[in-house]
Write an enzyme that holds these catalytic residues in place. Structure first.
Site, mmCIF file in Angstrom:
data_model
loop_
_atom_site.group_PDB
_atom_site.id
_atom_site.type_symbol
_atom_site.label_atom_id
_atom_site.label_comp_id
_atom_site.label_asym_id
_atom_site.label_seq_id
_atom_site.Cartn_x
_atom_site.Cartn_y
_atom_site.Cartn_z
ATOM 1 N N TYR A 121 57.856 71.161 41.278
ATOM 2 C CA TYR A 121 56.599 70.436 41.072
ATOM 3 C C TYR A 121 56.376 70.147 39.607
ATOM 4 C CZ TYR A 121 54.064 74.615 39.383
ATOM 5 O OH TYR A 121 53.634 75.697 38.639
ATOM 6 N N ARG A 138 61.262 66.709 32.620
ATOM 7 C CA ARG A 138 61.321 68.086 33.141
ATOM 8 C C ARG A 138 61.426 68.077 34.665
ATOM 9 N NH1 ARG A 138 56.620 72.268 31.616
ATOM 10 N NH2 ARG A 138 55.476 70.968 33.095
ATOM 11 N N LYS A 174 60.683 74.490 37.381
ATOM 12 C CA LYS A 174 59.286 74.500 37.832
ATOM 13 C C LYS A 174 59.281 74.518 39.359
ATOM 14 C CE LYS A 174 54.841 72.737 36.171
ATOM 15 N NZ LYS A 174 54.204 74.029 35.973
ATOM 16 N N GLU A 208 56.222 84.828 28.597
ATOM 17 C CA GLU A 208 55.203 83.798 28.814
ATOM 18 C C GLU A 208 54.078 84.395 29.645
ATOM 19 O OE1 GLU A 208 56.494 80.414 31.174
ATOM 20 O OE2 GLU A 208 57.463 81.666 32.671
ATOM 21 N N LEU A 226 59.220 78.872 31.353
ATOM 22 C CA LEU A 226 59.150 77.435 31.601
ATOM 23 C C LEU A 226 59.090 76.700 30.262
ATOM 24 C CD1 LEU A 226 58.744 75.475 34.103
ATOM 25 C CD2 LEU A 226 56.418 75.261 33.231
HETATM 26 N N1 PDD Z 1 51.648 75.634 34.883
HETATM 27 N N2 PDD Z 1 54.699 78.690 32.180
HETATM 28 C C1 PDD Z 1 54.336 78.700 33.471
HETATM 29 C C2 PDD Z 1 54.871 79.779 34.348
HETATM 30 C C3 PDD Z 1 53.481 77.714 33.981
HETATM 31 O O1 PDD Z 1 53.156 77.712 35.282
HETATM 32 C C4 PDD Z 1 52.969 76.716 33.100
HETATM 33 C C5 PDD Z 1 52.033 75.621 33.567
HETATM 34 C C6 PDD Z 1 53.362 76.742 31.746
HETATM 35 C C7 PDD Z 1 52.896 75.695 30.754
HETATM 36 O O2 PDD Z 1 53.563 74.479 30.941
HETATM 37 P P1 PDD Z 1 52.900 73.075 30.530
HETATM 38 O O3 PDD Z 1 52.481 73.197 29.121
HETATM 39 O O4 PDD Z 1 53.994 72.110 30.720
HETATM 40 O O5 PDD Z 1 51.703 72.855 31.436
HETATM 41 C C8 PDD Z 1 54.230 77.741 31.337
HETATM 42 C C9 PDD Z 1 50.906 74.551 35.476
HETATM 43 C C10 PDD Z 1 49.802 73.977 34.674
HETATM 44 C C11 PDD Z 1 50.538 74.923 36.900
HETATM 45 O O6 PDD Z 1 51.349 75.584 37.533
HETATM 46 O O7 PDD Z 1 49.482 74.508 37.388
#
Ligand code: PDD
Length: 289
Positions: free
Chosen positions: A35, A54, A150, A182, A206
């Site tokens: 996703y 990504r 993801k 993270e 991620l």
């Molecule tokens: N999640 N690490 C994890 C495990 C995440 O689920 C997310 C974001 C990030 C940050 O990634 P980005 O900056 O690309 O949003 C890091 C999204 C927002 C979600 O699952 O809803």
């Protein structure tokens, strides 16, 4: 969202209530899919190319080919957010390996992917709310070793986040072999002696789109930035801790494991980078007016 809200499913725009998939979908049976979450400010998709790259990297990592060209994605997602141009939205995109005739762990030879997208209103915290900071706890990372994908298999993430909520905390900062990687749904930064530090990209985290943008902006601001592993002790000794994501932006952690960080106040570098980030977003909105 209401049952009337328009979503995209397999080439069609239709009301949410009419969007149906098979119970044999491998996303439902095996969490066999990936996703993306993309912010859209007043109808304009933010960092879209980075999110699409990504998405395709995640597909490739699970042995799927790109399901649409970038232009096709742009057309679909733009059409989805267009009716909501007065508000800020987060666009959720999910691609699974689709349904087979029966349940089988083996990958199908010729899968027909399920492609789904929807959007919902996001209200990003204003500076005053954000400046209160959030509390976090540290937890051992119980997830698998391919966290760079993801994946829609988020059971580990949600159970970790729930452990944080159970302790009245907003996020869990995850530890692997004594190093902080993270958050359960966010990337990690610390500040020590004026230096901004974030763990290097690896299979344990991620590659966040917000993470990359923050590094770009912080470098422009003349802040010394380094991608380096952060030991558990360095986390506890940090002057500032931030957690970042597309929907929450840059959250200052002011309490970790019930200990105040920086006297429970967001730090100086957070103020600097956070206001630069807001300015960048503002310019993006204006350029796309
Ligand atoms: N999640 N690490 C994890 C495990 C995440 O689920 C997310 C974001 C990030 C940050 O990634 P980005 O900056 O690309 O949003 C890091 C999204 C927002 C979600 O699952 O809803």
């Amino acid at each position: 969202m209401t049952s009337e809200s328009t979503v995209f499913l397999n080439g069609e725009f239709l009301p949410l209530a009419d969007a149906k998939i098979s119970v044999l979908d491998r996303g439902f049976l095996f969490a066999d899919g990936i996703y993306e979450v993309i912010p859209a400010y007043q109808g304009q998709l933010f960092r879209l190319q980075q999110h699409l790259d990504r998405l395709n990297n995640s597909l490739s990592a699970i042995r799927m080919s790109p399901v649409m060209s970038d232009q096709q994605w742009i057309d679909v997602l733009t059409k989805l957010v267009e009716p909501h141009a007065q508000t800020d939205q987060s666009v959720y995109v999910q691609v699974t390996r689709g349904a087979s005739s029966h349940r089988d762990h083996s990958l199908p030879d010729d899968p027909t992917p399920t492609i789904f997208a929807m959007c919902q209103t996001i209200v990003v915290d204003n500076l005053n709310t954000l400046a209160k900071g959030i509390s976090a706890i540290t937890l051992d990372d119980i997830r698998w070793d391919w966290c760079h994908i993801k994946s829609i298999a988020l059971l580990g993430n949600i159970l970790l986040k729930q452990q944080a909520s159970d302790q009245q905390c907003t996020e869990a900062i995850l530890l692997r072999d004594g190093f902080a990687t993270e958050g359960s749904a966010s990337n990690l930064f610390i500040v020590k002696n004026g230096q901004l530090i974030t763990p290097p990209k690896s299979h344990y985290l991620l590659p966040g789109i917000t993470r990359d943008l923050i590094l770009e902006l912080a470098i422009e601001e003349g802040i010394d930035c380094v991608e380096r592993e952060i030991s558990e002790q360095q986390l506890y000794d940090a002057d500032e801790i931030w957690l970042t994501s597309s929907t929450k932006e840059i959250m200052p952690v002011t309490e970790l494991n019930e200990q105040a960080i920086n006297n429970a106040q967001p730090g100086e570098i957070w103020h600097k980078v956070s206001s630069r980030y807001r300015q960048f977003k503002q310019q993006f909105r204006q350029n796309n007016d």
